[in-house]
Design an enzyme around this catalytic site. Structure first.
Site, PDB file in Angstrom:
ATOM      1  N   GLN A 140     -18.072   3.981   6.710  1.00 37.78           N
ATOM      2  CA  GLN A 140     -17.826   5.247   7.393  1.00 37.78           C
ATOM      3  C   GLN A 140     -18.650   5.315   8.671  1.00 37.78           C
ATOM      4  OE1 GLN A 140     -19.414   9.285   6.509  1.00 37.78           O
ATOM      5  NE2 GLN A 140     -17.288   9.796   5.982  1.00 37.78           N
TER       6      GLN A 140
ATOM      7  N   CYS B 144     -19.810  16.140   8.099  1.00 36.75           N
ATOM      8  CA  CYS B 144     -21.238  16.345   7.869  1.00 36.75           C
ATOM      9  C   CYS B 144     -21.674  17.712   8.398  1.00 36.75           C
ATOM     10  CB  CYS B 144     -22.041  15.242   8.552  1.00 36.75           C
ATOM     11  SG  CYS B 144     -23.814  15.371   8.226  1.00 36.75           S
TER      12      CYS B 144
END
Length: 384
Positions: A78, A109
């Site tokens: 990722q 995030c």
């Protein structure tokens, strides 16, 4: 346990035995933990979040994090970034050096050090920037499937997931994953599975995966039934419980031998020791590996009859021999404690105002002064 065999999940050319993905978690989903989860079950096991700039600059820590063990037959990385050119260059490096079979982009995030620079779950608010990053990354990925993982938006008044899902689909991604919370929620409250269902109705040409509040295999079955999602992404639910992937494979997979385990205290202690051994191998340092396993102790032994003194000692081990010594003090035949070991794992946090760059919400377009300084939004190491 409810079982509901499903159609195999395809992400580009990759067909998974079970429609299950390990969510990237900073400081958790390194090679050691991914190997352990794979030993128990099946699915796609994604690396920690890797900062694009750190990869392009070949940061020493980052290069270790993007190195997979030979047993990882489907290698997944990722990436996080806020500059289209840097993200695309990082993708090209992965392709040219054959470092992965799948690439995911992080737009979920919620931590301040990421969002205050316009990254993670803040970034999809800037439509053009989001589209540029995803489009250029898909092009750079060539034959590798590229996916995106995101949240509902910044807060309930600034939702982004439907627009981002459409743009990602049009850009040619292989799948879209949605955590059913906003950035401002952090990990508090309950995940909005209805939002996952809405995204599934909106994005129709590629798989849609659901993330949030998967604490058990039954939760995964319910989410897929309720939302129509093509698969699930599991994060905090597997903390201290890597064998959850075996239970997920049993409940959702087809023709998989995996089955629920008898999670006695002896079984859990052995899994804890195995995790420490893999961390020691990963860090090439027993003390460092044991130092890293300390944060997992509370998760592994949640709900089990392990006294406070022994718990504290597990959380301060420095050698594998210490783990063996402490294990002899346990009632290894103690059965799985049921509800006491179930439910939420990891920190939930509390809702809070998302930290954003000045004026970020004024427009969906990126300001010129911000665009000129995008690379400053990337730290030199991975995290989040």
């Amino acid at each position: 346990m409810t079982t509901a065999p499903t159609q195999p999940l395809r992400i580009g050319p990759i067909e998974l035995e079970a429609p299950v993905v390990l969510a990237p978690m900073a400081g958790i989903t390194n090679t050691a933990f991914r190997r352990l989860c794979r030993e128990y079950g099946a699915g796609l096991f994604v690396s920690e979040m890797i900062t694009s700039r750190a990869l392009v600059e070949r940061n020493e820590v980052t290069m270790r994090l993007v190195t997979h063990h030979e047993s990882e037959n489907i290698r997944s990385i990722q990436l996080y970034g806020v500059d289209p050119k840097t993200v695309a260059e990082a993708v090209r490096i992965i392709v040219a050096e054959d470092r992965a079979d799948h690439i995911d982009l992080n737009f979920g995030c919620p931590v301040p050090k990421v969002t205050r620079k316009g990254g993670g779950s803040a970034l999809p608010w800037k439509h053009t920037l989001f589209n540029q990053i995803v489009t250029q990354a898909v092009q750079a990925a060539e034959h590798l499937p590229l996916t995106v993982k995101m949240r509902k938006g910044i807060d309930d008044n600034h939702l982004t997931y439907l627009d981002a899902g459409r743009m990602a689909e049009d850009a040619g991604v292989a799948a879209v994953a949605l955590h059913g919370r906003t950035a401002s929620q952090m990990y508090s409250g309950h995940a909005d599975w209805d939002a996952i269902a809405t995204l599934k109705e909106t994005v129709t040409s590629v798989p849609v995966l659901g993330n949030g509040d998967i604490w058990s295999a039954d939760d995964a079955v319910r989410m897929m039934a309720q939302t129509g999602a093509d698969g699930v992404v599991v994060g905090r639910g597997c903390l201290g419980r890597p064998w959850l992937f075996g239970e997920l494979a049993h409940a959702l997979g087809n023709n998989i031998a995996a089955k629920p385990v008898d999670a006695t205290l002896g079984f859990v202690a052995a899994a804890f020791k195995r995790h420490a051994e893999l961390l020691t191998e990963f860090f090439e340092d027993e003390v460092r590996g044991c130092r890293d396993i300390r944060k997992h102790a509370a998760w592994y032994f949640k709900g089990y009859p392990v006294g406070g003194d022994i718990r504290s000692r597990f959380a301060t081990v420095s050698t594998l021999a210490e783990i063996d010594e402490l294990t002899t003090l346990l009632d290894l035949d103690a059965p799985y404690p049921g509800e006491a070991a179930e439910g939420q794992r990891g920190r939930a946090g509390t809702p809070k105002r998302t930290v954003l760059p000045d004026g970020w919400l004024n427009s969906h377009d990126i300001a010129a002064d911000v665009a000129c300084n995008l690379t400053e939004g990337e730290a030199d190491t991975s995290g989040g």
